[in-house]
Design a protein around this motif. Structure first.
Motif, mmCIF file in Angstrom:
data_model
loop_
_atom_site.group_PDB
_atom_site.id
_atom_site.type_symbol
_atom_site.label_atom_id
_atom_site.label_comp_id
_atom_site.label_asym_id
_atom_site.label_seq_id
_atom_site.Cartn_x
_atom_site.Cartn_y
_atom_site.Cartn_z
ATOM 1 N N UNK A 46 -18.177 56.746 -37.383
ATOM 2 C CA UNK A 46 -17.052 57.206 -36.565
ATOM 3 C C UNK A 46 -15.717 56.757 -37.151
ATOM 4 N N UNK A 47 -15.671 55.528 -37.646
ATOM 5 C CA UNK A 47 -14.425 54.997 -38.213
ATOM 6 C C UNK A 47 -14.286 55.288 -39.707
ATOM 7 N N UNK A 48 -15.226 56.023 -40.277
ATOM 8 C CA UNK A 48 -15.158 56.369 -41.696
ATOM 9 C C UNK A 48 -15.326 55.163 -42.602
ATOM 10 N N UNK A 49 -16.091 54.179 -42.142
ATOM 11 C CA UNK A 49 -16.305 52.955 -42.920
ATOM 12 C C UNK A 49 -17.739 52.912 -43.445
ATOM 13 N N UNK A 50 -17.904 52.263 -44.569
ATOM 14 C CA UNK A 50 -19.236 52.053 -45.148
ATOM 15 C C UNK A 50 -19.559 50.577 -44.995
ATOM 16 N N UNK A 51 -20.735 50.301 -44.422
ATOM 17 C CA UNK A 51 -21.157 48.918 -44.180
ATOM 18 C C UNK A 51 -22.491 48.643 -44.850
ATOM 19 N N UNK A 52 -22.637 47.436 -45.355
ATOM 20 C CA UNK A 52 -23.962 46.901 -45.667
ATOM 21 C C UNK A 52 -24.339 46.055 -44.464
ATOM 22 N N UNK A 53 -25.550 46.266 -43.958
ATOM 23 C CA UNK A 53 -26.002 45.544 -42.777
ATOM 24 C C UNK A 53 -27.315 44.839 -43.098
ATOM 25 N N UNK A 54 -27.332 43.544 -42.857
ATOM 26 C CA UNK A 54 -28.562 42.762 -42.988
ATOM 27 C C UNK A 54 -28.953 42.285 -41.599
ATOM 28 N N UNK A 55 -30.250 42.409 -41.305
ATOM 29 C CA UNK A 55 -30.785 41.947 -40.023
ATOM 30 C C UNK A 55 -31.750 40.802 -40.299
#
Length: 179
Positions: free
Chosen positions: A153-162
């Motif tokens: 939605x915000x046009x951002x790219x994230x790396x996500x670690x869980x």
């Protein structure tokens, strides 16, 4: 769990897999599929639907939860009143903060029996956020999908670690990094 989650899940299943698959999943689950958006329902019924959809489609339950989270983000966003402070969010990190500080508080005001998840913020910078997600429902992959939907939605790219913080996955640490 609020009914909007159930109604959105069933709409997604119908859209992605067809009405026949939805009917089969409901039958496998012993579920009539009658939910209202504002009703409250046992989250275990949703888990049962997800598990049976997984059996029917051979898609991992975690993947189904993640896709559901990505999809339902837009619906939940549209349900937020225009004048809400969360509307001033300009980034994924700001929005996530507002979810804990605004949405979860408002949900508790509207529905005293509601038990929204909790976010505990560990650290945050311009490019990184570390938070613990805690929920008795153990649906951290829905949370992951919601975070991904928010970033889109915000046009951002994230790396996500869980990283699970408990044996039953009721607490999961999310490490988010802007790319």
């Amino acid at each position: 769990m609020k009914g909007i989650i159930f109604t959105e899940f069933m709409e997604l299943v119908e859209e992605k897999f067809g009405l026949d698959v939805l009917d089969e999943v409901l039958e496998m689950s012993g579920d009539e599929g009658i939910y209202t958006a504002v009703g409250s329902y046992d989250h275990r019924d949703l888990v049962k639907l997800i598990v049976n959809l997984s059996k029917k489609t051979n898609i991992a339950p975690e993947t189904l939860q993640q896709v559901f989270g990505q999809t339902v983000f837009k619906t939940l966003l549209a349900a937020i009143p225009q004048n809400a402070s969360i509307g001033t969010s300009r980034s994924t990190f700001q929005f996530i903060r507002h979810v804990e500080d605004y949405i979860h508080v408002e949900v508790k005001k509207l529905y005293s029996d509601a038990e929204p998840p909790k976010f505990y913020f560990i650290s945050e910078s311009e490019t990184d956020m570390v938070m613990d997600y805690q929920s008795a429902r153990c649906m951290s992959h829905v949370c992951l999908g919601l975070i991904e939907g928010c970033a889109e939605h915000f046009g951002e790219k994230l790396n996500v670690e869980m990283t699970p913080q408990s044996d039953d996955n009721s607490t999961v640490r999310f490490s988010l990094t802007l790319v």
